[in-house]
Design an enzyme around this catalytic site. Structure first.
Site, mmCIF file in Angstrom:
data_model
loop_
_atom_site.group_PDB
_atom_site.id
_atom_site.type_symbol
_atom_site.label_atom_id
_atom_site.label_comp_id
_atom_site.label_asym_id
_atom_site.label_seq_id
_atom_site.Cartn_x
_atom_site.Cartn_y
_atom_site.Cartn_z
ATOM 1 N N HIS A 1 0.899 -1.002 -0.046
ATOM 2 C CA HIS A 1 0.113 0.113 -0.035
ATOM 3 C C HIS A 1 0.933 1.067 0.099
ATOM 4 C CE1 HIS A 1 -3.542 2.403 1.523
ATOM 5 N NE2 HIS A 1 -2.595 3.022 1.895
ATOM 6 N N GLU A 2 1.754 1.417 0.955
ATOM 7 C CA GLU A 2 2.825 2.517 1.052
ATOM 8 C C GLU A 2 3.294 2.573 -0.227
ATOM 9 O OE1 GLU A 2 1.667 4.644 2.944
ATOM 10 O OE2 GLU A 2 0.595 3.396 4.555
ATOM 11 N N HIS B 1 1.596 4.243 -3.000
ATOM 12 C CA HIS B 1 1.685 5.668 -3.125
ATOM 13 C C HIS B 1 3.009 6.242 -3.812
ATOM 14 C CE1 HIS B 1 -2.060 5.998 -1.168
ATOM 15 N NE2 HIS B 1 -1.683 5.668 0.260
ATOM 16 N N HIS C 1 -5.490 6.327 -2.881
ATOM 17 C CA HIS C 1 -6.273 5.289 -2.266
ATOM 18 C C HIS C 1 -7.640 4.950 -3.176
ATOM 19 C CE1 HIS C 1 -4.679 6.961 1.669
ATOM 20 N NE2 HIS C 1 -4.352 5.953 1.539
ATOM 21 N N TYR D 1 -9.455 1.793 1.879
ATOM 22 C CA TYR D 1 -9.398 1.486 3.081
ATOM 23 C C TYR D 1 -10.390 0.533 3.664
ATOM 24 C CZ TYR D 1 -7.935 6.412 4.180
ATOM 25 O OH TYR D 1 -6.887 7.409 4.312
#
Length: 364
Positions: free
Chosen positions: A135-136, A139, A145, A188
């Site tokens: 996920h990070e 980015h 997101h 999320y």
């Protein structure tokens, strides 16, 4: 741990104990994305993408904190290896690169490439799952997101009355022409940033029971989005379900020439059983033309469960020693055949020859 990561894991070149964020320059966006103040437009910044090398690969050099435990280093290496296996984004040891990332404490990332030595926070409770690490890093590759997509209101309802201030903005994104993905590692969870215990902040529509917020690993659409954003010429698929059947391209019609496709089977905390239900590939000496090859892990550096195999079935059933198995299929420019269909499922009662990964019973 995979061989490509061993040198930088052992050398741990970058020793950084604290993150320093100048308050006048950096703002936190959507909970874990760092943006330079006044640069929110960077969310759609083409120049923020990492460049391709002449060989068509996007090479990113990561560095790790010296005092990370080997277990933590292995988790990070495994998560990044999955990205490298399925896309043209490759995490490699740093040589002379001036733009690179290094792992810090926390659970956050800058958006896209910012230039120079670029921190990404991966070391924190709740941020050491494979999907959280990815996920990070996504980015840093330039992804927002999932629930911040411009078309999100067609797929989820944001429960503003239960939300801590901020964190649920919507971006005028291009979305790459790909479907909304409830199962993305970039989505999320239903209760993230809730101001009221037990009250959801995101509800899928029209079916509120659809799971969201998984952190077990890249979804098939996560892979497709990376490959499309970076114009990767990759044929790769993630198979994250506990069981299912899958086929070669065009099956039962002939598969295309000059193919190279990967299927990563990933099952949560279980061993994988693989069985071919149909198999027909062009036969050649030493299977040098068209072949299937199967690895005991998530990369081509993993131990080989079944070396190059071609012709017509039957094919032996196989079992992985862990929760991932990689299936590789390659064809040349000449004759094709109908291809294959295979199924996978979690461990049953079959007896396993652990030295080669063959199943000795008919339990599948």
């Amino acid at each position: 741990m995979h061989s490509i990561f061993i040198p930088f894991l052992q050398s741990a070149l970058y020793v950084l104990y604290f993150l320093h964020l100048p308050g006048s320059e950096i703002v936190v966006y959507e909970g874990d994305i760092l943006l330079r103040r006044g640069r929110r437009s960077a969310i759609n910044c083409e120049s923020c993408l990492w460049p391709k090398s002449q060989d068509g690969l996007v090479k990113i050099s990561p560095g790790l904190l010296l005092f990370l435990a080997m277990t933590e280093r292995s988790w990070i290496a495994d998560a990044l290896q999955e990205i490298s296996t399925l896309t043209c984004v490759q995490f490699v040891n740093r040589t002379t690169e001036t733009d690179y990332v290094y792992v810090e404490h926390g659970c956050w990332s800058y958006f896209g490439k910012i230039g120079g030595r670029q921190a990404v926070g991966l070391v924190k409770n709740g941020c050491m799952d494979k999907g959280a690490i990815q996920h990070e890093m996504n980015h840093a590759l330039g992804f927002i997101h999932e629930q911040a997509r411009s078309d999100r209101d067609r797929f989820v309802k944001i429960m503003w009355e239960h939300i801590v201030a901020g964190n649920f903005g919507k971006v005028n994104s291009k979305n790459l022409g790909l479907p909304y993905d409830y199962s993305s590692v970039m989505h999320y969870g239903a209760y993230d940033f809730s101001s009221t215990p037990g009250k959801p902040t995101i509800v899928p529509v029209p079916n509120p029971s659809v799971p969201i917020g998984q952190r077990e690993g890249l979804s098939n659409l996560d892979v497709a989005k990376i490959n499309k954003l970076y114009k990767c010429n990759c044929c790769s698929n993630v198979l994250p379900k506990s069981k299912g059947s899958f086929t070669s391209v065009n099956y039962p019609s002939p598969y295309p020439n000059n193919s190279n496709c990967l299927w990563l089977i990933r099952i949560h905390r279980s061993k994988i059983f693989l069985q071919f239900e149909a198999f027909d590939l062009q036969h050649s000496s030493d299977c040098s033309s068209d072949y299937i090859k199967i690895y005991n892990g998530n990369s081509k550096n993993s131990p080989v469960l079944l070396d190059k195999y071609c012709g017509k079935g039957p094919l032996p059933s196989l079992v992985a020693s862990g929760s991932t198995m990689l299936v590789e299929f390659t064809s040349d420019e000449s004759i094709t055949a109908t291809g294959f269909r295979f199924s996978s499922r979690i461990q049953g009662k079959a007896q396993i020859n652990s030295s080669v990964g063959f199943i000795r019973s008919n339990d599948l």
